[in-house]
Design a protein around this motif. Structure first.
Motif, PDB file in Angstrom:
ATOM      1  N   SER A 196      19.182   7.386  -5.391  1.00  0.00           N
ATOM      2  CA  SER A 196      19.241   8.779  -5.830  1.00  0.00           C
ATOM      3  C   SER A 196      18.769   9.741  -4.750  1.00  0.00           C
ATOM      4  N   PRO A 197      19.672  10.542  -4.173  1.00  0.00           N
ATOM      5  CA  PRO A 197      19.247  11.558  -3.191  1.00  0.00           C
ATOM      6  C   PRO A 197      18.270  12.565  -3.787  1.00  0.00           C
ATOM      7  N   GLU A 198      18.453  12.897  -5.063  1.00  0.00           N
ATOM      8  CA  GLU A 198      17.552  13.862  -5.697  1.00  0.00           C
ATOM      9  C   GLU A 198      16.137  13.298  -5.804  1.00  0.00           C
ATOM     10  N   ALA A 199      16.033  12.037  -6.223  1.00  0.00           N
ATOM     11  CA  ALA A 199      14.709  11.415  -6.311  1.00  0.00           C
ATOM     12  C   ALA A 199      14.077  11.276  -4.935  1.00  0.00           C
ATOM     13  N   GLN A 200      14.899  10.977  -3.944  1.00  0.00           N
ATOM     14  CA  GLN A 200      14.370  10.847  -2.584  1.00  0.00           C
ATOM     15  C   GLN A 200      13.813  12.172  -2.084  1.00  0.00           C
ATOM     16  N   GLU A 201      14.528  13.265  -2.324  1.00  0.00           N
ATOM     17  CA  GLU A 201      14.036  14.565  -1.888  1.00  0.00           C
ATOM     18  C   GLU A 201      12.723  14.913  -2.586  1.00  0.00           C
ATOM     19  N   GLN A 202      12.634  14.565  -3.863  1.00  0.00           N
ATOM     20  CA  GLN A 202      11.383  14.797  -4.579  1.00  0.00           C
ATOM     21  C   GLN A 202      10.258  13.949  -3.981  1.00  0.00           C
ATOM     22  N   PHE A 203      10.563  12.714  -3.670  1.00  0.00           N
ATOM     23  CA  PHE A 203       9.608  11.785  -3.056  1.00  0.00           C
ATOM     24  C   PHE A 203       9.101  12.334  -1.722  1.00  0.00           C
ATOM     25  N   TYR A 204      10.011  12.758  -0.848  1.00  0.00           N
ATOM     26  CA  TYR A 204       9.606  13.305   0.446  1.00  0.00           C
ATOM     27  C   TYR A 204       8.769  14.573   0.258  1.00  0.00           C
ATOM     28  N   ASP A 246      15.641   3.341   5.362  1.00  0.00           N
ATOM     29  CA  ASP A 246      16.036   4.740   5.583  1.00  0.00           C
ATOM     30  C   ASP A 246      15.095   5.694   4.851  1.00  0.00           C
ATOM     31  N   VAL A 247      14.699   5.321   3.622  1.00  0.00           N
ATOM     32  CA  VAL A 247      13.763   6.145   2.855  1.00  0.00           C
ATOM     33  C   VAL A 247      12.438   6.254   3.597  1.00  0.00           C
ATOM     34  N   TYR A 248      11.957   5.134   4.132  1.00  0.00           N
ATOM     35  CA  TYR A 248      10.713   5.165   4.909  1.00  0.00           C
ATOM     36  C   TYR A 248      10.818   6.146   6.083  1.00  0.00           C
ATOM     37  N   LYS A 249      11.906   6.049   6.839  1.00  0.00           N
ATOM     38  CA  LYS A 249      12.051   6.905   8.025  1.00  0.00           C
ATOM     39  C   LYS A 249      12.048   8.380   7.646  1.00  0.00           C
ATOM     40  N   GLN A 250      12.774   8.725   6.584  1.00  0.00           N
ATOM     41  CA  GLN A 250      12.850  10.122   6.167  1.00  0.00           C
ATOM     42  C   GLN A 250      11.501  10.616   5.660  1.00  0.00           C
ATOM     43  N   CYS A 251      10.787   9.762   4.950  1.00  0.00           N
ATOM     44  CA  CYS A 251       9.493  10.166   4.417  1.00  0.00           C
ATOM     45  C   CYS A 251       8.480  10.367   5.540  1.00  0.00           C
ATOM     46  N   ILE A 252       8.495   9.484   6.523  1.00  0.00           N
ATOM     47  CA  ILE A 252       7.598   9.647   7.675  1.00  0.00           C
ATOM     48  C   ILE A 252       7.885  10.968   8.376  1.00  0.00           C
ATOM     49  N   SER A 253       9.155  11.291   8.548  1.00  0.00           N
ATOM     50  CA  SER A 253       9.513  12.562   9.198  1.00  0.00           C
ATOM     51  C   SER A 253       8.977  13.750   8.415  1.00  0.00           C
ATOM     52  N   ALA A 254       9.067  13.685   7.082  1.00  0.00           N
ATOM     53  CA  ALA A 254       8.575  14.790   6.250  1.00  0.00           C
ATOM     54  C   ALA A 254       7.065  14.953   6.398  1.00  0.00           C
ATOM     55  N   ILE A 264       0.135   6.047   8.507  1.00  0.00           N
ATOM     56  CA  ILE A 264       1.117   5.805   7.452  1.00  0.00           C
ATOM     57  C   ILE A 264       1.281   4.296   7.307  1.00  0.00           C
ATOM     58  N   LEU A 265       1.155   3.818   6.070  1.00  0.00           N
ATOM     59  CA  LEU A 265       1.227   2.384   5.782  1.00  0.00           C
ATOM     60  C   LEU A 265       2.581   2.056   5.166  1.00  0.00           C
ATOM     61  N   ILE A 266       3.235   1.056   5.735  1.00  0.00           N
ATOM     62  CA  ILE A 266       4.556   0.630   5.282  1.00  0.00           C
ATOM     63  C   ILE A 266       4.442  -0.751   4.669  1.00  0.00           C
ATOM     64  N   GLY A 267       4.921  -0.884   3.438  1.00  0.00           N
ATOM     65  CA  GLY A 267       4.928  -2.160   2.745  1.00  0.00           C
ATOM     66  C   GLY A 267       6.306  -2.797   2.773  1.00  0.00           C
ATOM     67  N   ALA A 268       6.338  -4.115   2.803  1.00  0.00           N
ATOM     68  CA  ALA A 268       7.602  -4.851   2.832  1.00  0.00           C
ATOM     69  C   ALA A 268       8.221  -4.914   1.440  1.00  0.00           C
ATOM     70  N   PRO A 269       9.542  -5.054   1.366  1.00  0.00           N
ATOM     71  CA  PRO A 269      10.156  -5.251   0.046  1.00  0.00           C
ATOM     72  C   PRO A 269       9.803  -6.612  -0.536  1.00  0.00           C
ATOM     73  N   GLN A 270      10.191  -6.793  -1.812  1.00  0.00           N
ATOM     74  CA  GLN A 270       9.919  -8.022  -2.547  1.00  0.00           C
ATOM     75  C   GLN A 270       8.414  -8.286  -2.631  1.00  0.00           C
ATOM     76  N   TRP A 271       7.750  -7.388  -3.354  1.00  0.00           N
ATOM     77  CA  TRP A 271       6.308  -7.507  -3.635  1.00  0.00           C
ATOM     78  C   TRP A 271       5.470  -7.415  -2.361  1.00  0.00           C
ATOM     79  N   ASN A 284       8.143   2.232  15.949  1.00  0.00           N
ATOM     80  CA  ASN A 284       7.228   2.175  17.089  1.00  0.00           C
ATOM     81  C   ASN A 284       7.030   3.517  17.782  1.00  0.00           C
ATOM     82  N   ASP A 285       7.915   4.479  17.528  1.00  0.00           N
ATOM     83  CA  ASP A 285       7.742   5.795  18.136  1.00  0.00           C
ATOM     84  C   ASP A 285       6.538   6.534  17.551  1.00  0.00           C
ATOM     85  N   ASP A 286       6.096   6.111  16.377  1.00  0.00           N
ATOM     86  CA  ASP A 286       4.946   6.745  15.729  1.00  0.00           C
ATOM     87  C   ASP A 286       3.707   5.896  15.978  1.00  0.00           C
TER      88      ASP A 286
END
Length: 424
Positions: A196-204, A246-254, A264-271, A284-286
Motif C-alpha cells: 500500500s503506497p498510502e500506508a507507506q507514506e503514512q509510515f514514513y 524498498d520501504v526501509y530505504k524510503q523510510c531512512i531517507s525520510a 537506525i536499526l534494520i530487522g530482517a524479514p521472517q521474524w 552502507n552509505d549511512d
C-alpha cells in the motif's frame, strides 16, 4: 551637508545595523534550536557501538512489551491475541466507556518511574520500547480517538531513563496496514504495508515526525523501523521481502531529512531471522545503520546464530538481539554467554507480564477467569456475544482488580530469571 541631515543618516544607519544584527542572532538562535546537533549520540564503529565518552557499549536490557501494544498472552489469552482483538473483546464484556477509562489507567500504571528505577537497579543499560503507530494518529486506539498520547508516553519514559542513565530504542511494533501479517502487528492477516503506497507514506511521515521530535535527544539510542516484518506464511514471501527493502530505504531517507545523528536499526524479514534478502551495500552509505535479530528457542550455541554472526561480519555493522527469552533460566544464561562472546547486545522479552518468564510478574485476579472464558470462547457474531451471558459488573470488577495487580508495588520480581540475563 547640513548637520541635522548627517545626524539623521547616522541614526538611520545605526538602527539598520541593529536590525540586521538582530535578524542574524535570531536566525542563529532558531537554527541552533532546530538544527540536529552532532554531539552526545551513540555512534556505530564497525561491529561496535561507542558512547559519547568513547566507551564501547554492549546493549544489555529488556523490552517494555504490552505497555503501548497489548498482547493477548500477557493477559492469559490465546485466541484474543492482538491489541485490536483485545480491546474489542473487553468492550463487549465491560462496555466502551469503561474501557476508555481502563486503558488510560493501564498506561498510567503498567510502566512508571518505579519500574524504570527497578530495571536500572538490575544492571540494565538499554530499554527497548515497542509502540503502536496509532499512538501518533487520530485513529481509535487504547481508549482514545484523536489527541493520542504517544509523545507524552514516550517523553515520560525518556525522562525517567535519562535520570537512570539508560538508553532507549524506539521500536514501531505495529506499523500502518501491518508489516508482519500476524497478531503481533495488530493487522489484517497480511503485511499490507508492503503493498500500500498510502500506508507507506503514512509510515514514513510518522517516523519523520518522531525523528524530528527526538533529533536532539541523546537518551534515544536509535529508531527500530519495524518489528519482525513479513511472516513465514506467505507464498509470495520473496516478493514481499524485496518490497520491504524498498520501504526501509524510503523510510531512512525520510528520517535523514530531519535527523542525521541517531542510529537506525534494520530487522530482517521472517521474524527478524532471515538476512538473505538484506544487501548491506544498500545501506552502507549511512554510517548510522545497524541490524537487529530475534531468537526464541533452539540450541543456545554460536552455531545456532551463525547466520547472524556471518551477516554482522559481512556488513561490518553491529548486530543486536532485540528479542530473546521465554525459555529456561539455564538456556537464557547459556545464550547470554554466547551473545557476549560474539559481541551481540540483547534486550530480553518482556520486562513485565502475568506470572513468570519476565523480570517482574503480576498475578491475575480470581475473577479474571470470567474474562478469559469469554476471550477464548466464540464471540464473532452478535448472537454469540449475547449467548456468552457475561456478567458485566463482574467483568468490570476483574478489570479494575487487574489495574491494581499491574502496579509496581504489587508485582513480584522473578529473581532466577533476572540472574540468568547476565546484567550485573
Amino acid at each position: 551637508m547640513r548637520p541635522f541631515i548627517l545626524k539623521t543618516m547616522r541614526k538611520n544607519i545605526f538602527w539598520l545595523v541593529c536590525a540586521i544584527a538582530g535578524m542574524y542572532w535570531t536566525s542563529c538562535s532558531v537554527s541552533k534550536e532546530n538544527k540536529p546537533q552532532d554531539v552526545d549520540f551513540v555512534k556505530v564503529d564497525g561491529h561496535d557501538l561507542i558512547t559519547p565518552d568513547g566507551e564501547k557499549l554492549l546493549i544489555k536490557g529488556t523490552n517494555l512489551g504490552n505497555w503501548l501494544n497489548p498482547e493477548g498472552y500477557m493477559f492469559g489469552f490465546g485466541r484474543t491475541n492482538s491489541a485490536g482483538k483485545i480491546n474489542e473483546a473487553l468492550c463487549e464484556v465491560a462496555g466502551p466507556e469503561f474501557m476508555k477509562k481502563f486503558w488510560k489507567k493501564f498506561k498510567d500504571q503498567y510502566i512508571t518511574k518505579a519500574d524504570i528505577d527497578y530495571i536500572a537497579s538490575q544492571g540494565v543499560n538499554t530499554i527497548r520500547v515497542p509502540f503502536h503507530y496509532k499512538l501518533f494518529t487520530d485513529e481509535d486506539y487504547m481508549g482514545l480517538t484523536g489527541n493520542q498520547d504517544g509523545y507524552a508516553r514516550l517523553d515520560s519514559v525518556v525522562e525517567w531513563c535519562r535520570e537512570d542513565n539508560l538508553y532507549v530504542i524506539l521500536d514501531m511494533h505495529d506499523a500502518p496496514a501491518g508489516q508482519t501479517g500476524d497478531n503481533i502487528d495488530d493487522s489484517y492477516g497480511y503485511p499490507w504495508l508492503m503493498e500500500s503506497p498510502e500506508a507507506q507514506e503514512q509510515f514514513y511521515g510518522i517516523w519523520r515526525e518522531i525523528a524530528d521530535h527526538y533529533k536532539n535527544e541523546p537518551v534515544i539510542l536509535g529508531y527500530e523501523l519495524i518489528n519482525e516484518p513479513v511472516a513465514t506464511y506467505f507464498e509470495n514471501q520473496d516478493e514481499l521481502n524485496g518490497k520491504l527493502m524498498d520501504v526501509y530505504k524510503q523510510c531512512i531517507s525520510a528520517i535523514r531529512e530531519v535527523d542525521p545523528n541517531h542510529i537506525i536499526l534494520i530487522g530482517a524479514p521472517q521474524w527478524n531471522s532471515n538476512f538473505s534478502p538484506v544487501n548491506p551495500d544498500d545501506f552502507n552509505d549511512d554510517p548510522q545503520v545497524m541490524y537487529t535479530c530475534h531468537r526464541y528457542g533452539g540450541p543456545a550455541t554460536a552455531e545456532a546464530i551463525g547466520n547472524y554472526i556471518e551477516f554482522r561480519n559481512r556488513s561490518n555493522r553491529p548486530m543486536y538481539m532485540g528479542e530473546i527469552g521465554h525459555n529456561t533460566d539455564q538456556w537464557q544464561a547459556d545464550f547470554v554467554a554466547v551473545m557476549k562472546d560474539n559481541n551481540i547486545g540483547y534486550t530480553f522479552w518482556p520486562y513485565k507480564k502475568c506470572y513468570d518468564s519476565c523480570m517482574n510478574g503480576f498475578g491475575l485476579p480470581e475473577s479474571w477467569k470470567t474474562i478469559v472464558s469469554y476471550a477464548e470462547g466464540p464471540h464473532e457474531t452478535y448472537s454469540e456475544i449475547r449467548e456468552a451471558k457475561v456478567n458485566h459488573q463482574i467483568a468490570q470488577e476483574a478489570l479494575t482488580q487487574l489495574l491494581d495487580s499491574i502496579k509496581f508495588e504489587n508485582c513480584h520480581p522473578n529473581l532466577s530469571y533476572i540472574n540468568s540475563l547476565g546484567l550485573k
